[in-house]
Write a protein that holds these residues in place. Structure first.
Motif, mmCIF file in Angstrom:
data_model
loop_
_atom_site.group_PDB
_atom_site.id
_atom_site.type_symbol
_atom_site.label_atom_id
_atom_site.label_comp_id
_atom_site.label_asym_id
_atom_site.label_seq_id
_atom_site.Cartn_x
_atom_site.Cartn_y
_atom_site.Cartn_z
ATOM 1 N N LEU A 18 2.849 10.230 143.471
ATOM 2 C CA LEU A 18 2.620 9.201 142.466
ATOM 3 C C LEU A 18 1.517 8.241 142.884
ATOM 4 O O LEU A 18 0.807 7.684 142.037
ATOM 5 C CB LEU A 18 3.916 8.427 142.212
ATOM 6 C CG LEU A 18 5.048 9.196 141.521
ATOM 7 C CD1 LEU A 18 6.298 8.324 141.408
ATOM 8 C CD2 LEU A 18 4.602 9.663 140.136
ATOM 9 N N ARG A 19 1.344 8.043 144.180
ATOM 10 C CA ARG A 19 0.367 7.078 144.669
ATOM 11 C C ARG A 19 -0.956 7.722 145.092
ATOM 12 O O ARG A 19 -1.935 7.021 145.316
ATOM 13 C CB ARG A 19 0.938 6.299 145.860
ATOM 14 C CG ARG A 19 2.065 5.359 145.488
ATOM 15 C CD ARG A 19 2.582 4.637 146.735
ATOM 16 N NE ARG A 19 3.594 3.651 146.400
ATOM 17 C CZ ARG A 19 3.356 2.368 146.162
ATOM 18 N NH1 ARG A 19 2.108 1.915 146.228
ATOM 19 N NH2 ARG A 19 4.322 1.524 145.869
ATOM 20 N N VAL A 71 -7.718 8.956 146.803
ATOM 21 C CA VAL A 71 -7.433 7.558 146.483
ATOM 22 C C VAL A 71 -5.924 7.349 146.614
ATOM 23 O O VAL A 71 -5.138 7.949 145.880
ATOM 24 C CB VAL A 71 -7.891 7.192 145.058
ATOM 25 C CG1 VAL A 71 -7.618 5.718 144.785
ATOM 26 C CG2 VAL A 71 -9.364 7.511 144.862
ATOM 27 N N TYR A 72 -5.552 6.490 147.570
ATOM 28 C CA TYR A 72 -4.127 6.192 147.780
ATOM 29 C C TYR A 72 -3.871 4.752 147.353
ATOM 30 O O TYR A 72 -4.514 3.820 147.845
ATOM 31 C CB TYR A 72 -3.747 6.375 149.245
ATOM 32 C CG TYR A 72 -2.263 6.169 149.500
ATOM 33 C CD1 TYR A 72 -1.349 7.149 149.149
ATOM 34 C CD2 TYR A 72 -1.795 4.984 150.068
ATOM 35 C CE1 TYR A 72 0.007 6.969 149.364
ATOM 36 C CE2 TYR A 72 -0.448 4.790 150.282
ATOM 37 C CZ TYR A 72 0.457 5.782 149.925
ATOM 38 O OH TYR A 72 1.804 5.592 150.144
#
Length: 355
Positions: A18-19, A71-72
């Protein structure tokens, strides 16, 4: 000269968690560059030893360029980014040619890279670049941001402008591949409203960017030996040096004013970069560096009318009236001017109307 490029690109965006978001890509490029021209020997009538090209290929390459972006999301307003990309820098038509261009003002001559010399085989190739970047960024209301990143670049066969060592009595230059290079850098960037100082300053904002870079080129054996031949007492010649065209620091800063109701935008911005190697000196002649150029500029924009279809702009460039200076730099010697440009002030006024 002429060039043809055939390219294919594929990309996929994934969300492993999700992240975490990942973007993976691959670009393929088939590139062909041709040139028509002749060297001095052939032009003088020696068709046996001279070289003559008639729309012949000087580059024919198939390259693959992978890319990865991760991208976190640390928080709702914070990201941690990682990126890798492989890119390429190809020679220009002028660089990969038999062109000889004389500047009548400075009496300097540019020589295309196809001309051969004792220390140069006339084979200029592309520069392949690997780029790694890690970036942390946070976002605030009203487009306020702050970010910090560290990056690394590796250059295979970089192209630099080099003074031709054989031409000791003239000022002749040539684009050549030099030793492999790399750079390591830090970058900080921000945009912040001044309302934290006082509510009356809500429409004012400051923004800036600071980049610090350490670049290194591994000299070729030819360049290193040429520098050693003219080594001065007390000087120690190493087999590495700064990359041409890469400044050790870069500063951008701006003060802005935005008033949506009156459709008025004002921006005062400043930038400067550190001493930059522009021409690689070999043998008798030292390197040429460009001095920091301090640029201060003003831009004003105002929209008129109920529908704001008319826009008036006013700009001033180089408000500090700084000069662009290039100078010789050698061991324990004073700077000697190589070239100096007086750009002066520049004013512009414009009106545009949307119909």
């Amino acid at each position: 000269s002429n060039a043809n490029l055939l390219a294919f690109y594929v990309s996929e965006e994934l969300n492993p968690t999700l992240r975490l978001k990942a973007v993976i890509g691959l670009r393929a490029e088939y590139f062909v560059q041709r040139h028509t021209g002749r060297d001095i020997v052939y032009a003088n009538g020696n068709t046996v030893d001279g070289r003559n090209l008639e729309n012949e290929e000087v580059i024919n390459s198939l390259d693959l360029f992978p890319s990865l972006n991760l991208v976190y999301q640390l928080k709702a307003t914070q990201n941690l980014r990682f990126s890798y990309a492989r890119t390429i820098a190809r020679p220009s038509f002028k660089e990969l040619s038999f062109a000889q261009i004389l500047d009548p003002i400075t009496n300097r001559t540019f020589n295309g890279s196809l001309f051969t010399y004792k220390d140069w085989d006339g084979k200029l190739v592309e520069t392949h670049i690997d780029d790694l970047d890690v970036r942390w960024e946070t976002f605030m209301e009203r487009n306020q941001t702050f970010s910090a990143s560290v990056f690394y670049k590796r250059f295979q066969n970089p192209i630099e402008m080099v003074r031709i060592p054989e031409q000791q009595t003239g000022q002749e230059f040539q684009a050549r591949n030099v030793g492999n290079g790399s750079l390591l850098g830090l970058e900080f960037e921000f945009r912040k409203s001044l309302d934290f100082v006082a509510p009356s300053l809500t429409n004012f904002n400051v923004n800036g960017n600071l980049t610090l870079v350490q670049s290194v080129i591994d000299m070729t054996t030819t360049e290193y030996n040429a520098r050693k031949d003219f080594e001065r007492e007390g000087e120690t010649i190493k087999n590495t040096r700064q990359m041409a065209g890469q400044a050790p620091y870069l500063i951008n800063a701006g003060l802005g004013y935005n008033h949506p109701k009156s459709a008025l935008d004002v921006l005062l911005f400043y930038n400067v970069k550190g001493p930059t190697l522009t021409i690689v000196g070999v043998g008798l002649y030292p390197d040429v560096f460009q001095d920091p150029f301090h640029s201060l500029n003003l831009s004003v924009s105002k929209k008129l009318g109920e529908e704001q279809k008319t826009n008036i702009t006013f700009r001033i460039q180089n408000m500090l009236n700084d000069n662009i200076d290039n100078y010789y730099q050698s061991f324990e010697a004073q700077k000697e001017v190589f070239s100096r440009l007086y750009p002066g002030f520049a004013f512009s006024f414009g009106v545009s109307v949307k119909i």
